[in-house]
Enzyme design. Structure first.
Site, PDB file in Angstrom:
ATOM      1  N   GLU B  29       0.832  -1.196   0.000  1.00 36.19           N
ATOM      2  CA  GLU B  29       0.000   0.000   0.000  1.00 36.19           C
ATOM      3  C   GLU B  29       0.873   1.255   0.000  1.00 36.19           C
ATOM      4  O   GLU B  29       1.737   1.397   0.876  1.00 36.19           O
ATOM      5  CB  GLU B  29      -0.917  -0.004   1.229  1.00 36.19           C
ATOM      6  N   GLU B  60      -4.529  -6.610   2.678  1.00 38.63           N
ATOM      7  CA  GLU B  60      -3.309  -7.302   3.101  1.00 38.63           C
ATOM      8  C   GLU B  60      -3.328  -8.766   2.714  1.00 38.63           C
ATOM      9  O   GLU B  60      -2.297  -9.357   2.392  1.00 38.63           O
ATOM     10  CB  GLU B  60      -3.112  -7.147   4.617  1.00 38.63           C
ATOM     11  N   GLN B  82       1.703  -1.964   5.760  1.00 35.92           N
ATOM     12  CA  GLN B  82       1.966  -0.573   6.162  1.00 35.92           C
ATOM     13  C   GLN B  82       2.309  -0.420   7.650  1.00 35.92           C
ATOM     14  O   GLN B  82       3.180   0.356   8.016  1.00 35.92           O
ATOM     15  CB  GLN B  82       0.772   0.285   5.790  1.00 35.92           C
ATOM     16  N   PHE B  83       1.610  -1.159   8.494  1.00 35.88           N
ATOM     17  CA  PHE B  83       1.926  -1.251   9.927  1.00 35.88           C
ATOM     18  C   PHE B  83       1.737  -2.714  10.326  1.00 35.88           C
ATOM     19  O   PHE B  83       0.821  -3.371   9.816  1.00 35.88           O
ATOM     20  CB  PHE B  83       0.976  -0.380  10.770  1.00 35.88           C
ATOM     21  N   ALA B  84       2.541  -3.193  11.248  1.00 35.00           N
ATOM     22  CA  ALA B  84       2.372  -4.576  11.706  1.00 35.00           C
ATOM     23  C   ALA B  84       0.960  -4.788  12.238  1.00 35.00           C
ATOM     24  O   ALA B  84       0.410  -5.883  12.162  1.00 35.00           O
ATOM     25  CB  ALA B  84       3.397  -4.898  12.789  1.00 35.00           C
ATOM     26  N   ASP B  85       0.361  -3.722  12.740  1.00 38.45           N
ATOM     27  CA  ASP B  85      -1.005  -3.796  13.260  1.00 38.45           C
ATOM     28  C   ASP B  85      -2.009  -4.169  12.163  1.00 38.45           C
ATOM     29  O   ASP B  85      -3.132  -4.559  12.453  1.00 38.45           O
ATOM     30  CB  ASP B  85      -1.401  -2.430  13.822  1.00 38.45           C
ATOM     31  N   TYR B  86      -1.625  -4.009  10.892  1.00 38.64           N
ATOM     32  CA  TYR B  86      -2.550  -4.283   9.777  1.00 38.64           C
ATOM     33  C   TYR B  86      -2.333  -5.665   9.163  1.00 38.64           C
ATOM     34  O   TYR B  86      -2.926  -5.999   8.149  1.00 38.64           O
ATOM     35  CB  TYR B  86      -2.380  -3.250   8.657  1.00 38.64           C
ATOM     36  N   PHE B  88      -3.073  -8.573  10.196  1.00 36.78           N
ATOM     37  CA  PHE B  88      -3.964  -9.686  10.543  1.00 36.78           C
ATOM     38  C   PHE B  88      -4.846 -10.212   9.412  1.00 36.78           C
ATOM     39  O   PHE B  88      -5.072 -11.415   9.333  1.00 36.78           O
ATOM     40  CB  PHE B  88      -4.742  -9.350  11.812  1.00 36.78           C
ATOM     41  N   PRO B  89      -5.344  -9.385   8.500  1.00 36.72           N
ATOM     42  CA  PRO B  89      -6.067  -9.986   7.361  1.00 36.72           C
ATOM     43  C   PRO B  89      -5.175 -10.925   6.537  1.00 36.72           C
ATOM     44  O   PRO B  89      -5.678 -11.780   5.824  1.00 36.72           O
ATOM     45  CB  PRO B  89      -6.503  -8.773   6.542  1.00 36.72           C
ATOM     46  N   HIS B 129      -1.218   1.396  15.738  1.00 38.31           N
ATOM     47  CA  HIS B 129       0.036   1.715  15.042  1.00 38.31           C
ATOM     48  C   HIS B 129       1.244   1.474  15.941  1.00 38.31           C
ATOM     49  O   HIS B 129       2.295   2.080  15.762  1.00 38.31           O
ATOM     50  CB  HIS B 129       0.054   3.179  14.594  1.00 38.31           C
TER      51      HIS B 129
END
Lengths: 422, 337
Positions: B29, B60, B82-86, B88-89, B129
């Site tokens: 992204e 993702e 973009q962030f490790a927080d993203y 999960f998908p 984030h």
């Protein structure tokens, strides 16, 4: 506190009702397919290879059919297919008969405890058999667990196929995978995951890699109607729509996802094919029990992808005649005789009838071919069983657990293997 | 030798690999035209073309799913979340697909891909984030998990990761993208250009996966840390006046147990530091390894200093983030035991 009583009119306004899709018939009812419209064979034209989604609506909500009620190949798609030789059609019939024989023998083997699990594709044989014969070497299928037809029509050795089911030393996957989760790179068959839907977007990635490398190869994604609900169905269609790689996205709509009626995956969608139109991907719905329709549309779609006109989605309309798997009993959720009532008939019977009408086949030859194929399959089965089954196991080395986790065995796995005693 | 921030070092690693291997491609992204929200891929599309470096939709699962399909054919995708927080998908595609493809197909198909993602806190990013999900990947057979603490290592490890035949989760501690962080957010920020580890060769070099690095030799206590916490732990040791041996693990999976064992056998004490939540965290695994390997050498209980078992907060970030003071207390405690 006093309960709040809404006035009657207000209650009506707020009375939203949820929908819970139900199949037309349950076990105690007669089968009912009156909701399925079967258009006549030959009704749809052959679109240009560069058709855009907005021009594909009639194909997405209609149904491409070639074999008519008199078992004759009719209409534009029959013409597109051209003069199909009797030999080619008999090969298609033999593929399907072989598939049916393998399914029969392996179901039987599971019931005898020789393997832990099996899953048939009865009623869906035309789809994978017809599609695979249109592919070229180097093209890659990303199948689900009900596309063993692709292996059969790719002439994958039955020794490897059955060895995988028995997890014996003929198993190319060394006993690591659940029976039916084949992998056969040289036969254009990607490793089956078992997690539904994941392969669909991987197929798009494979096709993108092919286009980036300019190798002229295409990918074919496969998914069932139930798994169109998975997020990777969306991921695949969106990615295909964005990058336009050479991929054919197949949806095998066999009406049932284990016990769940297809309406629960479809919701208010008209057809699964129509969903692709929203992504700007042209789509066709096809009579999946019509071998000639399968062959014609597969050839068209593969040609479209290979010539660089981008992705296409095909909904193969069919019916899952057998149980979901050997762990399933469909009489618990659908009428026992539903398969007999299926309006699109049986793919083997329909191709057989067509060949007979053409004068290229007979009842006698059919009976003889069935017997020959069953003998051939049974003989291979016996030979493969000599290498071990669940009843008579000849276990694969437990050290295989640790091989191939990584390219090189890391220290912690070396220690664990040692701990296991291998 | 050039001076580089960690961002520049990561970009240089991708640039080097894009140059020397046509099978390497980079996508995610905002990574194409714009060059990434943290600018890690800035200029790469202009240099290598849109077919090598491109933008993806916000999906993702597709980013990793496409990469699995490409890698299976022999390409080497290096993708950005973009962030490790993203991530999960994409967890299904990473853990059930990428991680197991080699094994389940008996090596008919392999999955040489890198999933890069900024990790950790310290930037007032709140709970979406700031997370440190490394333990969710170290628990998965078939993955390698890498986290650099310096620009030099970032580049060398990323090149190794791209060249590795197996899928690598590459966690980038975003708090130290531009300079080392010693745990005092109110203090003056230090740029990498003034730090020796900000010296980075321009061309190709590697830092091997699976090898830890002793950042500071010491004799009193072994501190196991990675990412941002390597620098915070160094500050804490000097604050506590303890002669700590600080080990930057660099690769969490496979873990360099030998370096850890040698150090703890020498010091007899061990403190584990990470930003991630404690329960089920990677610290537990480290403690278990140390206990199994070094029990008879231990002089004090093993301690963990970690993020609290609560969602990562926004306004209270510095009450959550393991501070030098907390680490120093732990160091003093093991020295007193």
């Amino acid at each position: 506190m006093q309960p709040v009583v809404l006035p009657a009119a207000r209650r009506e306004i707020t009375a939203a009702k949820l929908s819970f899709p139900r199949p037309p018939a349950r076990p105690d009812q007669p089968p009912d397919f009156s909701n399925i419209v079967v258009p006549p064979a030959g009704a749809l034209p052959v679109p240009p290879l560069d058709i855009e989604a907005q021009d594909a609506r009639s194909f997405a909500v209609g149904m491409v059919r070639v074999l008519d009620e008199n078992s004759r190949a009719v209409g534009p798609w029959a013409e597109y297919l051209g003069d199909v030789s009797a030999e080619q059609l008999r090969l298609g019939l033999r593929d399907m008969l072989k598939m049916r024989a393998v399914d029969r023998r392996m179901l039987n083997a599971q019931r005898q405890g020789k393997t832990s699990f099996y899953l048939q594709c009865t009623g869906e044989e035309a789809i994978g058999c017809g599609f695979q014969r249109q592919l070229e070497r180097g093209d890659m299928n990303f199948p689900t667990y009900r596309q063993q037809t692709l292996l059969i029509a790719a002439d994958y050795p039955l020794e490897s196929l059955m060895g995988q089911l028995y997890s014996n030393d003929l198993d190319p996957l060394k006993g690591r995978q659940l029976p039916i989760m084949h992998s056969a790179r040289d036969y254009g068959f990607f490793s089956i995951s078992g997690n539904l839907g994941t392969q669909y977007v991987q197929a798009v990635g494979w096709a993108m890699a092919g286009a980036l490398r300019g190798n002229g190869k295409i990918a074919a994604g496969w998914i069932g109607d139930g798994a169109t609900a998975s997020n990777d169905f969306h991921s695949a269609l969106l990615s295909a729509s964005v990058y336009l790689p050479p991929v054919v996205l197949n949806v095998v709509n066999n009406q049932w996802a284990i016990s769940t009626y297809t309406g629960t995956a479809a919701g208010k969608s008209e057809t699964y094919a129509a969903r692709a139109l929203g992504y700007g991907i042209p789509a066709l719905r096809v009579d999946g029990n019509d071998y000639l329709a399968v062959a014609a549309v597969s050839r068209w779609a593969i040609d479209r992808a290979r010539q660089g006109f981008g992705p296409v989605l095909i909904e193969w309309f069919t019916y899952r005649v057998a149980a979901h798997s050997t762990s399933d009993d469909p009489t618990a959720y659908r009428p026992k005789d539903e398969a007999q009532a299926w309006p699109l008939g049986d793919p083997v019977e329909r191709l057989k009838a067509h060949l007979i009408v053409r004068g290229d086949w007979s009842e006698e030859r059919h009976v003889q071919a069935e017997a020959e194929i069953l003998d051939e399959v049974t003989a291979i089965q016996k030979a493969v069983e000599a290498h071990g089954t669940f009843v008579d196991p000849q276990p694969i080395s437990p050290a295989e657990i640790f091989r191939g986790v990584y390219a090189d065995l890391p220290e912690h796995l070396r220690r664990q293997r040692q701990e296991m005693g291998c | 030798m050039a001076r580089m921030t960690m961002i520049e070092a990561l970009r240089s690693a991708m640039d080097v690999k894009l140059m020397d291997d046509p099978s390497v491609i980079v996508f995610g992204e905002d990574v194409g035209y714009f060059g990434g929200v943290f600018r890690c891929t800035a200029g790469l599309q202009a240099r290598h073309g849109e077919e090598r470096v491109f933008d993806t939709p916000i999906n993702e699962s597709a980013i990793v799913g496409l990469a699995v399909g490409m890698a299976a054919q022999g390409m080497r995708p290096c993708v950005e979340i973009q962030f490790a927080d993203y991530v999960f998908p994409a967890y299904d595609q990473i853990t059930q697909e990428a991680a197991r493809l080699r094994h389940r197909s008996n090596e008919q198909f392999t999955c040489p891909l890198v999933v890069r993602m900024p990790t950790g806190g310290g930037i007032f990013g709140g709970q979406t984030h700031s997370q440190s999900p490394e333990a969710l990947f170290t628990h998965v057979a078939g993955l390698k998990v890498v986290i650099p603490a310096t620009p030099y290592d970032a580049k060398g490890l990323l090149i190794s990761a791209i060249e590795d035949p197996d899928p690598v989760i590459f966690l980038e501690p975003k708090r130290i993208y531009n300079g080392p962080f010693f745990g005092d957010h109110s203090g003056k920020s230090v740029p990498w250009s003034s730090h020796p580890a900000g010296e980075v060769p321009e061309g190709h070099y590697t830092v091997p996966l699976g090898k830890a690095e002793i950042r500071r030799a010491g004799s009193d206590v072994t501190v196991l840390a990675y990412g941002t916490m390597v620098h915070v732990a160094e500050a804490a040791a000097s604050e506590a006046g303890v002669d700590a041996e600080i080990i930057d693990l660099r690769t969490l999976l496979p873990l360099d147990v030998e370096t850890i064992r040698t150090s703890v056998e020498k010091t007899g004490r061990c403190v584990v530091v990470h930003e991630a939540t404690r329960t089920g965290g990677f610290g537990g695994e480290l403690i278990a390894e140390v206990q199994e390997a070094c029990f008879w050498h231990l002089r004090a209980p093993l301690l963990r200093v970690t993020g609290w078992d609560a969602p990562y907060p926004h306004a209270q970030e510095w009450d959550y983030f393991p501070s030098p003071a907390r680490i120093a207390r732990a160091l003093v405690q093991v020295m007193g035991d």
